[in-house]
Design a protein around this motif. Structure first.
Motif, PDB file in Angstrom:
ATOM      1  N   HIS A 220       8.833  -6.565  10.966  1.00 21.37           N
ATOM      2  CA  HIS A 220       9.514  -5.297  10.680  1.00 21.37           C
ATOM      3  C   HIS A 220       8.629  -4.122  11.096  1.00 21.37           C
ATOM      4  CE1 HIS A 220      13.043  -6.771   8.527  1.00 21.37           C
ATOM      5  NE2 HIS A 220      12.255  -7.738   8.122  1.00 21.37           N
ATOM      6  N   PRO A 221       8.572  -3.841  12.394  1.00 18.46           N
ATOM      7  CA  PRO A 221       7.706  -2.748  12.854  1.00 18.46           C
ATOM      8  C   PRO A 221       8.121  -1.376  12.322  1.00 18.46           C
ATOM      9  CG  PRO A 221       9.028  -3.649  14.655  1.00 18.46           C
ATOM     10  CD  PRO A 221       9.236  -4.542  13.478  1.00 18.46           C
ATOM     11  N   GLU A 222       9.326  -1.275  11.761  1.00 21.59           N
ATOM     12  CA  GLU A 222       9.750   0.002  11.183  1.00 21.59           C
ATOM     13  C   GLU A 222       9.021   0.323   9.880  1.00 21.59           C
ATOM     14  OE1 GLU A 222      12.882  -2.950   9.545  1.00 21.59           O
ATOM     15  OE2 GLU A 222      11.483  -2.822  11.219  1.00 21.59           O
ATOM     16  N   VAL A 223       8.395  -0.688   9.259  1.00 24.23           N
ATOM     17  CA  VAL A 223       7.628  -0.444   8.036  1.00 24.23           C
ATOM     18  C   VAL A 223       6.269   0.116   8.441  1.00 24.23           C
ATOM     19  CG1 VAL A 223       6.558  -1.470   6.000  1.00 24.23           C
ATOM     20  CG2 VAL A 223       8.804  -2.270   6.751  1.00 24.23           C
ATOM     21  N   TRP A 224       5.988   1.324   7.970  1.00 25.01           N
ATOM     22  CA  TRP A 224       4.703   1.957   8.243  1.00 25.01           C
ATOM     23  C   TRP A 224       3.691   1.427   7.230  1.00 25.01           C
ATOM     24  CZ3 TRP A 224       1.301   4.892   5.457  1.00 25.01           C
ATOM     25  CH2 TRP A 224       0.275   5.493   6.196  1.00 25.01           C
ATOM     26  N   ILE A 225       2.561   0.935   7.722  1.00 24.08           N
ATOM     27  CA  ILE A 225       1.514   0.394   6.852  1.00 24.08           C
ATOM     28  C   ILE A 225       0.241   1.183   7.105  1.00 24.08           C
ATOM     29  CG2 ILE A 225       0.170  -1.631   6.190  1.00 24.08           C
ATOM     30  CD1 ILE A 225       2.540  -3.355   7.154  1.00 24.08           C
ATOM     31  N   SER A 226      -0.321   1.708   6.025  1.00 26.45           N
ATOM     32  CA  SER A 226      -1.505   2.543   6.170  1.00 26.45           C
ATOM     33  C   SER A 226      -2.692   1.744   6.699  1.00 26.45           C
ATOM     34  CB  SER A 226      -1.881   3.175   4.828  1.00 26.45           C
ATOM     35  OG  SER A 226      -2.379   2.203   3.944  1.00 26.45           O
TER      36      SER A 226
ATOM     37  N   GLU B 131       1.687  10.808   3.728  1.00 31.58           N
ATOM     38  CA  GLU B 131       2.653  11.879   3.471  1.00 31.58           C
ATOM     39  C   GLU B 131       3.589  12.082   4.653  1.00 31.58           C
ATOM     40  OE1 GLU B 131       0.003  15.069   2.386  1.00 31.58           O
ATOM     41  OE2 GLU B 131      -0.087  14.399   0.286  1.00 31.58           O
ATOM     42  N   GLU B 132       3.061  11.957   5.879  1.00 31.49           N
ATOM     43  CA  GLU B 132       3.896  12.113   7.074  1.00 31.49           C
ATOM     44  C   GLU B 132       4.933  11.001   7.176  1.00 31.49           C
ATOM     45  OE1 GLU B 132       1.144  12.319  10.358  1.00 31.49           O
ATOM     46  OE2 GLU B 132       0.132  14.061   9.469  1.00 31.49           O
ATOM     47  N   ALA B 133       4.540   9.766   6.919  1.00 29.38           N
ATOM     48  CA  ALA B 133       5.481   8.643   6.993  1.00 29.38           C
ATOM     49  C   ALA B 133       6.591   8.800   5.964  1.00 29.38           C
ATOM     50  CB  ALA B 133       4.742   7.322   6.791  1.00 29.38           C
ATOM     51  N   LEU B 134       6.232   9.158   4.741  1.00 27.74           N
ATOM     52  CA  LEU B 134       7.235   9.324   3.694  1.00 27.74           C
ATOM     53  C   LEU B 134       8.179  10.479   4.003  1.00 27.74           C
ATOM     54  CD1 LEU B 134       5.015   8.685   0.549  1.00 27.74           C
ATOM     55  CD2 LEU B 134       6.752   7.161   1.520  1.00 27.74           C
ATOM     56  N   ALA B 135       7.640  11.588   4.487  1.00 33.02           N
ATOM     57  CA  ALA B 135       8.471  12.752   4.818  1.00 33.02           C
ATOM     58  C   ALA B 135       9.446  12.428   5.948  1.00 33.02           C
ATOM     59  CB  ALA B 135       7.588  13.942   5.197  1.00 33.02           C
ATOM     60  N   ALA B 136       9.039  11.517   6.854  1.00 34.94           N
ATOM     61  CA  ALA B 136       9.904  11.112   7.965  1.00 34.94           C
ATOM     62  C   ALA B 136      10.945  10.082   7.531  1.00 34.94           C
ATOM     63  CB  ALA B 136       9.054  10.551   9.102  1.00 34.94           C
ATOM     64  N   GLY B 137      10.874   9.635   6.266  1.00 35.43           N
ATOM     65  CA  GLY B 137      11.842   8.678   5.758  1.00 35.43           C
ATOM     66  C   GLY B 137      11.568   7.244   6.134  1.00 35.43           C
ATOM     67  N   ARG B 138      10.357   6.947   6.594  1.00 32.95           N
ATOM     68  CA  ARG B 138      10.016   5.567   6.963  1.00 32.95           C
ATOM     69  C   ARG B 138       9.675   4.749   5.724  1.00 32.95           C
ATOM     70  NH1 ARG B 138       5.973   4.712  11.782  1.00 32.95           N
ATOM     71  NH2 ARG B 138       6.828   2.635  11.542  1.00 32.95           N
ATOM     72  N   PRO B 139      10.058   3.477   5.682  1.00 37.01           N
ATOM     73  CA  PRO B 139       9.546   2.605   4.630  1.00 37.01           C
ATOM     74  C   PRO B 139       8.029   2.537   4.805  1.00 37.01           C
ATOM     75  CG  PRO B 139      11.016   1.383   6.119  1.00 37.01           C
ATOM     76  CD  PRO B 139      10.917   2.781   6.628  1.00 37.01           C
ATOM     77  N   ALA B 140       7.283   2.764   3.741  1.00 38.56           N
ATOM     78  CA  ALA B 140       5.826   2.871   3.855  1.00 38.56           C
ATOM     79  C   ALA B 140       5.143   1.977   2.835  1.00 38.56           C
ATOM     80  CB  ALA B 140       5.393   4.319   3.652  1.00 38.56           C
ATOM     81  N   MET B 141       4.011   1.390   3.254  1.00 42.06           N
ATOM     82  CA  MET B 141       3.275   0.493   2.364  1.00 42.06           C
ATOM     83  C   MET B 141       1.787   0.763   2.454  1.00 42.06           C
ATOM     84  SD  MET B 141       3.407  -3.661   2.071  1.00 42.06           S
ATOM     85  CE  MET B 141       2.690  -4.048   3.649  1.00 42.06           C
ATOM     86  N   LEU B 142       1.148   0.731   1.290  1.00 40.04           N
ATOM     87  CA  LEU B 142      -0.308   0.749   1.210  1.00 40.04           C
ATOM     88  C   LEU B 142      -0.753  -0.643   0.817  1.00 40.04           C
ATOM     89  CD1 LEU B 142      -1.030   3.979  -0.892  1.00 40.04           C
ATOM     90  CD2 LEU B 142      -0.688   3.773   1.570  1.00 40.04           C
ATOM     91  N   GLU B 143      -1.739  -1.162   1.501  1.00 46.12           N
ATOM     92  CA  GLU B 143      -2.351  -2.453   1.159  1.00 46.12           C
ATOM     93  C   GLU B 143      -3.762  -2.110   0.693  1.00 46.12           C
ATOM     94  OE1 GLU B 143      -5.172  -5.436   3.002  1.00 46.12           O
ATOM     95  OE2 GLU B 143      -3.743  -4.696   4.472  1.00 46.12           O
ATOM     96  N   ILE B 144      -3.954  -2.081  -0.640  1.00 44.71           N
ATOM     97  CA  ILE B 144      -5.201  -1.556  -1.195  1.00 44.71           C
ATOM     98  C   ILE B 144      -5.697  -2.404  -2.358  1.00 44.71           C
ATOM     99  CG2 ILE B 144      -4.789   0.814  -0.421  1.00 44.71           C
ATOM    100  CD1 ILE B 144      -3.694   1.497  -3.144  1.00 44.71           C
ATOM    101  N   ASP B 145      -6.866  -2.049  -2.875  1.00 43.44           N
ATOM    102  CA  ASP B 145      -7.428  -2.790  -3.996  1.00 43.44           C
ATOM    103  C   ASP B 145      -6.924  -2.206  -5.312  1.00 43.44           C
ATOM    104  OD1 ASP B 145      -9.019  -0.406  -3.930  1.00 43.44           O
ATOM    105  OD2 ASP B 145     -10.485  -1.459  -5.146  1.00 43.44           O
ATOM    106  N   LEU B 146      -7.293  -2.861  -6.413  1.00 43.16           N
ATOM    107  CA  LEU B 146      -6.830  -2.469  -7.741  1.00 43.16           C
ATOM    108  C   LEU B 146      -7.234  -1.046  -8.104  1.00 43.16           C
ATOM    109  CD1 LEU B 146      -5.605  -3.094 -10.514  1.00 43.16           C
ATOM    110  CD2 LEU B 146      -7.802  -4.115 -11.142  1.00 43.16           C
TER     111      LEU B 146
END
Length: 194
Positions: free
Chosen positions: A29-35, A90-105
């Protein structure tokens, strides 16, 4: 998709496969923006700057923090700093893209404080023994680093109740499919034309 999109935050213990699951989501799903996180650690074999991480020195990381350019950051495993640059999220969310952060606790907790509307997903191992096997199997850490990461993992596993939902990473494609479903996107197989 119109208007701001919901942010999904994926976290879990070390070696659970967060990066592998995120890569599987990206591939299907390349449409999902991942930080892409910034880190002060050195690249592991095969890692590419700007693709896997933004590899920066301590001085550059200090500047990012001082300038308020980090959405979250933390010292991980007591050694290196990792963080999420704020602007691209913030740019990805404002553009309406599905966005995901892969981060630690630690990072997930910081994001919850500033963006409580995000969906927080805990990626869990099938068992403690499997988590240890995966960490040892990577072969990228010294014995001392492995012990430090396993001590951190015990604390991270205890934080599972803080999350909105849990996905158990028995198998990467299945975990990625569960994650994609949380975005409301069609399953990868449903979009293929073989």
């Amino acid at each position: 998709m119109s208007g701001p999109s919901r942010l999904v935050v994926l976290a879990g213990p070390t070696a659970v496969g967060k990066g592998t699951v995120a890569a599987a989501v990206r591939a299907e799903h390349p449409e999902v923006w991942i930080s892409v996180s910034a880190t002060t650690r050195a690249p592991r074999p095969g890692e590419v700057d700007g693709v896997h991480y933004h590899f920066v020195d301590d001085a550059a990381f200090d500047r990012l923090v001082a300038d308020g350019q980090m959405l979250e950051w933390a010292v991980v495993h007591g050694t290196h700093r990792y963080g999420t640059p704020r602007g691209p999220v913030e740019e990805a969310l404002a553009a309406g893209r599905p966005a995901m952060l892969e981060i630690d606790l630690q990072g997930a907790r910081q994001v919850r404080a500033t963006m409580p509307e995000a969906l927080f997903v805990f990626l869990a191992p099938p068992s403690w023994d499997e988590l240890v096997r995966r960490l040892v199997g990577r072969g990228t850490e010294t014995a001392e680093e492995r012990e430090r990461r396993l001590a951190t993992a015990r604390l991270e596993l205890a934080a599972e109740p803080e999350f909105d939902t849990t996905i158990v990473n028995h198998e990467v494609r299945a975990a990625a499919a569960e994650l994609v479903a949380l975005f409301g996107l069609p399953a990868a197989d449903a979009t293929r034309r073989d």
